[in-house]
Scaffold this motif. Structure first.
Motif, PDB file in Angstrom:
ATOM      1  N   LEU A 263       0.833  -1.203   0.000  1.00  0.00           N
ATOM      2  CA  LEU A 263       0.000   0.000   0.000  1.00  0.00           C
ATOM      3  C   LEU A 263       0.866   1.251   0.000  1.00  0.00           C
ATOM      4  O   LEU A 263       1.653   1.476   0.918  1.00  0.00           O
ATOM      5  N   VAL A 264       0.721   2.054  -1.054  1.00  0.00           N
ATOM      6  CA  VAL A 264       1.467   3.300  -1.167  1.00  0.00           C
ATOM      7  C   VAL A 264       0.485   4.443  -1.413  1.00  0.00           C
ATOM      8  O   VAL A 264      -0.660   4.231  -1.799  1.00  0.00           O
ATOM      9  N   GLY A 265       0.950   5.668  -1.157  1.00  0.00           N
ATOM     10  CA  GLY A 265       0.098   6.831  -1.361  1.00  0.00           C
ATOM     11  C   GLY A 265       0.864   7.940  -2.044  1.00  0.00           C
ATOM     12  O   GLY A 265       2.101   7.908  -2.148  1.00  0.00           O
ATOM     13  N   GLY A 266       0.124   8.934  -2.527  1.00  0.00           N
ATOM     14  CA  GLY A 266       0.772  10.050  -3.194  1.00  0.00           C
ATOM     15  C   GLY A 266      -0.108  11.281  -3.233  1.00  0.00           C
ATOM     16  O   GLY A 266      -1.306  11.225  -2.918  1.00  0.00           O
ATOM     17  N   LEU A 267       0.493  12.402  -3.618  1.00  0.00           N
ATOM     18  CA  LEU A 267      -0.204  13.682  -3.687  1.00  0.00           C
ATOM     19  C   LEU A 267       0.263  14.445  -4.923  1.00  0.00           C
ATOM     20  O   LEU A 267       1.455  14.603  -5.158  1.00  0.00           O
ATOM     21  N   HIS A 268      -0.702  14.911  -5.719  1.00  0.00           N
ATOM     22  CA  HIS A 268      -0.437  15.829  -6.817  1.00  0.00           C
ATOM     23  C   HIS A 268      -1.174  17.130  -6.532  1.00  0.00           C
ATOM     24  O   HIS A 268      -2.326  17.117  -6.095  1.00  0.00           O
ATOM     25  N   GLN A 269      -0.517  18.268  -6.769  1.00  0.00           N
ATOM     26  CA  GLN A 269      -1.157  19.568  -6.572  1.00  0.00           C
ATOM     27  C   GLN A 269      -0.964  20.441  -7.803  1.00  0.00           C
ATOM     28  O   GLN A 269       0.113  20.486  -8.384  1.00  0.00           O
ATOM     29  N   THR A 270      -2.031  21.121  -8.200  1.00  0.00           N
ATOM     30  CA  THR A 270      -2.016  22.077  -9.301  1.00  0.00           C
ATOM     31  C   THR A 270      -2.479  23.424  -8.767  1.00  0.00           C
ATOM     32  O   THR A 270      -3.502  23.499  -8.065  1.00  0.00           O
ATOM     33  N   HIS A 328      -5.539  -0.858  -7.833  1.00  0.00           N
ATOM     34  CA  HIS A 328      -6.709  -0.068  -7.451  1.00  0.00           C
ATOM     35  C   HIS A 328      -6.210   1.209  -6.786  1.00  0.00           C
ATOM     36  O   HIS A 328      -5.383   1.164  -5.871  1.00  0.00           O
ATOM     37  N   VAL A 329      -6.706   2.339  -7.261  1.00  0.00           N
ATOM     38  CA  VAL A 329      -6.320   3.636  -6.722  1.00  0.00           C
ATOM     39  C   VAL A 329      -7.567   4.319  -6.156  1.00  0.00           C
ATOM     40  O   VAL A 329      -8.538   4.546  -6.885  1.00  0.00           O
ATOM     41  N   ALA A 330      -7.547   4.612  -4.864  1.00  0.00           N
ATOM     42  CA  ALA A 330      -8.637   5.347  -4.203  1.00  0.00           C
ATOM     43  C   ALA A 330      -8.203   6.795  -4.064  1.00  0.00           C
ATOM     44  O   ALA A 330      -7.154   7.072  -3.482  1.00  0.00           O
ATOM     45  N   HIS A 345      -4.327   6.560  -2.533  1.00  0.00           N
ATOM     46  CA  HIS A 345      -3.612   5.376  -2.057  1.00  0.00           C
ATOM     47  C   HIS A 345      -3.823   4.284  -3.095  1.00  0.00           C
ATOM     48  O   HIS A 345      -4.919   4.134  -3.642  1.00  0.00           O
ATOM     49  N   GLU A 346      -2.760   3.522  -3.371  1.00  0.00           N
ATOM     50  CA  GLU A 346      -2.797   2.495  -4.408  1.00  0.00           C
ATOM     51  C   GLU A 346      -2.376   1.150  -3.844  1.00  0.00           C
ATOM     52  O   GLU A 346      -1.424   1.036  -3.056  1.00  0.00           O
ATOM     53  N   PRO A 353     -10.136  -2.508  -0.550  1.00  0.00           N
ATOM     54  CA  PRO A 353     -10.663  -1.899   0.685  1.00  0.00           C
ATOM     55  C   PRO A 353      -9.601  -1.207   1.531  1.00  0.00           C
ATOM     56  O   PRO A 353      -9.902  -0.233   2.231  1.00  0.00           O
ATOM     57  N   ARG A 354      -8.359  -1.669   1.466  1.00  0.00           N
ATOM     58  CA  ARG A 354      -7.302  -1.043   2.253  1.00  0.00           C
ATOM     59  C   ARG A 354      -7.007   0.358   1.730  1.00  0.00           C
ATOM     60  O   ARG A 354      -6.814   1.303   2.502  1.00  0.00           O
ATOM     61  N   ALA A 355      -6.947   0.492   0.404  1.00  0.00           N
ATOM     62  CA  ALA A 355      -6.708   1.816  -0.181  1.00  0.00           C
ATOM     63  C   ALA A 355      -7.889   2.738   0.093  1.00  0.00           C
ATOM     64  O   ALA A 355      -7.709   3.922   0.409  1.00  0.00           O
ATOM     65  N   GLU A 356      -9.101   2.209  -0.009  1.00  0.00           N
ATOM     66  CA  GLU A 356     -10.297   3.016   0.245  1.00  0.00           C
ATOM     67  C   GLU A 356     -10.331   3.491   1.699  1.00  0.00           C
ATOM     68  O   GLU A 356     -10.698   4.633   1.990  1.00  0.00           O
ATOM     69  N   GLU A 357      -9.924   2.623   2.623  1.00  0.00           N
ATOM     70  CA  GLU A 357      -9.926   2.999   4.037  1.00  0.00           C
ATOM     71  C   GLU A 357      -8.920   4.107   4.319  1.00  0.00           C
ATOM     72  O   GLU A 357      -9.229   5.088   5.016  1.00  0.00           O
ATOM     73  N   ALA A 358      -7.717   3.981   3.783  1.00  0.00           N
ATOM     74  CA  ALA A 358      -6.682   4.991   4.038  1.00  0.00           C
ATOM     75  C   ALA A 358      -7.076   6.339   3.444  1.00  0.00           C
ATOM     76  O   ALA A 358      -7.000   7.375   4.119  1.00  0.00           O
ATOM     77  N   THR A 359      -7.518   6.343   2.186  1.00  0.00           N
ATOM     78  CA  THR A 359      -7.933   7.600   1.576  1.00  0.00           C
ATOM     79  C   THR A 359      -9.167   8.154   2.268  1.00  0.00           C
ATOM     80  O   THR A 359      -9.312   9.369   2.431  1.00  0.00           O
ATOM     81  N   GLY A 360     -10.057   7.270   2.713  1.00  0.00           N
ATOM     82  CA  GLY A 360     -11.256   7.711   3.428  1.00  0.00           C
ATOM     83  C   GLY A 360     -10.938   8.439   4.722  1.00  0.00           C
ATOM     84  O   GLY A 360     -11.586   9.430   5.070  1.00  0.00           O
ATOM     85  N   LYS A 361      -9.926   7.969   5.439  1.00  0.00           N
ATOM     86  CA  LYS A 361      -9.521   8.649   6.676  1.00  0.00           C
ATOM     87  C   LYS A 361      -9.041  10.058   6.382  1.00  0.00           C
ATOM     88  O   LYS A 361      -9.398  11.017   7.076  1.00  0.00           O
TER      89      LYS A 361
END
Length: 434
Positions: A263-270, A328-330, A345-346, A353-361
Motif C-alpha cells: 500500500l502506497v500513497g501520493g499527492l499531486h497539486q495544481t 486499485h487507486v482510491a 492510495h494504491e 478496501p485497504r486503499a479506500e480505508e486509508a484515503t477515506g480517513k
C-alpha cells in the motif's frame, strides 16, 4: 461559474484563513516535526548549516527547540515534558514570546477543533481564564498569549491546575524555570538570525521550505506537512519517500509515501488558476491514470461537494486489470484557496478496501476541518491477494528508497462541477504503463 470565480477573500476567505490556522494548530502537538520537538529541536527549514545550540532545548527534564513553518520561516520554540501522571505538556513561545500551553493525553475525549476556555491556577494564588481550542480529541491548546505574570508564576511555582473541557489536570512545575529560560534564549536567537537575514521572518519564507524551480519554494505541501496531515488523519505508519526518488512524469507527484509493501500513497497539486474547474482537474488526473493502465480500466467518480468558503471535494477510484496483475487507486480531490489537490492510495485490486480505508480517513479529516471552519466563521492492510504487479501511479517505484528499520516498520530513507451524482466508465488501453 468556474472555481476561479469563487470568492477567496472577505467573509468567505476568512473561513479559509481560519481553516489554515486550525490546521497549523492541530499539526504542532505530537506530530512528527513537533514530536521531534522533543528530540533534536528541528531548526526552521530556512536556517543554513547546523542549527545553533540555542535552537535545541534539553534541561531539567524538558526537551524541545526551534520549529519552522512550512515556508521555511521561523514559527516558534517549544519545550515539552511527559508527566508521570500520564499526559504531555508543551509550552510554545512565538516570535514575540506569545505562549501556548498544550496538554495532550490519550485519556481526553475532546470534540476536535472546537473553541472553549481554560482556567490556569498556579499554587492557588494566581488564577486566569484563557481561550482554548481542542486541536484534536486528545490535545487541548490554551492560548495564554503574552502574559509575563503567568510566565513568572509558572517559572517559580510548584504546580499549576488547568481546568477546561478536558476536565482538570495538575501540572508539576519542576524545571520550568530552566525551561522558560531556554525558551527565551531560543526565541531571542531566532530574532537575531531573522534580523541578520539568516532565516526568514514568519510569513516571509520561500513558499514551503523546500526549493522549487529557480530555487524558490512554490507553496506546495512539504514532506513534513504531508507527514503531519497523515498522522492527524489517523494514518500512523506512513513513511515519506525521498523527493528525489519521485518519477518525473505527467502525474507530477509532489509527495509519495509507503504504508507497507502492498500500500502506497501520493499527492499531486495544481495551482488554482491552472485548471478550469474542479471537474476539469479531476478529469485530467483520472485520464492520466486511465491511460497508464495496460489493460481494462474502470473509473468511478463521485459528485463534487462544495462548501461556503469556496472549498470543493470529491471522491473517485480507478481500477486497472491487466494480464500481469491489477491495481486499485482510491482518490480524494480537494480545492482550497491556493491549490487543487489529488490525494490517493494504491494497492492491488484484491486489496482495494485497504486503499479506500486509508484515503477515506484522509478525506474525512480534511472535510471535517473545512466544515467546522466554515461553520465557525459564519458565527463570528496486509499483502495477501494476487495480482499486485501493476502500478499506474508510479508511487511504488518512488518508495524504493524507503528502508525497513530494525522493528520492521517503514522508515524514511532521508529526512527527508459540475458533476451531479456519480458515474462509472470503462476503457481499454493496449500500450504498457509509462
Amino acid at each position: 461559474m468556474t472555481d476561479e470565480t469563487l470568492p477567496r477573500r472577505g467573509s468567505r476567505g476568512a473561513a479559509m484563513r481560519r481553516m489554515a490556522a486550525v490546521l497549523a494548530l492541530a499539526a504542532l502537538p505530537l506530530a512528527p516535526a513537533a514530536a521531534q520537538e522533543a528530540g533534536d529541536g528541528a531548526a526552521p527549514d530556512g536556517a543554513q548549516g547546523a542549527p545553533p545550540e540555542e535552537f535545541s532545548i534539553a534541561t531539567d527534564g524538558w526537551q524541545g527547540g526551534a520549529i519552522g513553518n512550512r515556508d521555511g520561516s521561523f514559527s516558534h520554540c517549544v519545550a515539552q515534558r511527559d508527566m508521570a501522571e500520564g499526559f504531555r505538556v508543551l509550552f510554545q513561545a512565538g516570535p514575540n514570546f506569545e505562549v501556548n500551553l498544550v496538554l495532550a493525553s490519550e485519556g481526553f475525549t475532546l470534540e476536535p477543533r472546537t473553541e472553549a476556555e481554560a482556567t490556569v491556577v498556579v499554587d492557588g494564588a494566581f488564577s486566569r481564564t484563557y481561550p482554548a481550542m481542542a486541536a484534536q480529541e486528545s490535545v487541548l491548546v490554551v492560548a495564554t498569549g503574552r502574559d509575563p505574570e503567568l510566565v513568572e508564576r509558572v517559572m517559580r511555582g510548584a504546580n499549576a491546575v488547568v481546568s477546561g473541557p478536558h476536565g482538570e489536570v495538575t501540572i508539576p512545575l519542576d524545571g520550568t524555570f530552566s525551561a522558560f529560560t531556554a525558551l527565551e534564549t531560543c526565541v531571542q536567537k531566532a530574532r537575531e538570525l531573522i534580523q541578520a537575514g539568516e532565516i526568514p521572518a514568519p510569513g516571509q519564507g520561500g513558499g514551503n521550505g523546500e526549493q522549487g524551480a529557480g530555487g524558490q519554494g512554490d507553496g506546495r505541501m512539504t514532506a513534513r506537512g504531508i507527514d503531519e496531515l497523515l498522522r492527524q488523519a489517523g494514518i500512523e505508519d506512513a513513511a515519506i519517500a525521498d523527493p528525489s526518488s519521485i518519477p518525473d512524469d505527467p502525474l507530477d507527484l509532489g509527495q509519495v509515501w509507503q504504508i507497507d509493501e502492498a500500500l502506497v500513497g501520493g499527492l499531486h497539486q495544481t495551482a488554482r488558476g491552472e485548471a478550469e474547474s474542479m471537474a476539469a482537474f479531476m478529469s485530467d488526473f483520472l485520464g492520466l491514470l486511465e491511460e497508464r493502465c495496460p489493460g481494462e480500466a474502470t473509473v468511478e467518480r463521485g459528485a463534487v461537494e462544495r462548501l461556503e468558503g469556496g472549498y470543493a471535494f470529491a471522491d473517485a477510484s480507478v481500477t486497472c486489470r491487466a494480464e500481469n496483475g491489477s491495481a486499485h487507486v482510491a482518490l480524494f480531490f480537494a480545492l482550497d484557496d491556493n491549490y487543487y489537490s489529488a490525494f490517493f492510495h494504491e494497492t492491488s485490486a484484491e486489496q482495494a478496501p485497504r486503499a479506500e480505508e486509508a484515503t477515506g480517513k484522509l478525506a474525512a479529516f480534511v472535510r471535517d476541518i473545512a466544515r467546522q471552519s466554515v461553520a465557525a466563521a459564519a458565527q463570528d492492510g496486509g499483502d495477501d491477494g494476487d495480482g499486485s504487479g501493476v502500478s499506474i501511479t508510479g508511487a511504488a517505484e518512488a518508495t524504493s528508497g524507503i528502508e525497513e528499520n530494525g522493528d520492521g516498520d517503514a522508515a524514511p530513507a532521508s529526512d527527508a462541477e459540475d458533476e451531479a451524482g456519480s458515474d462509472s466508465e470503462t476503457g481499454t488501453e493496449d500500450s504498457p504503463a509509462q
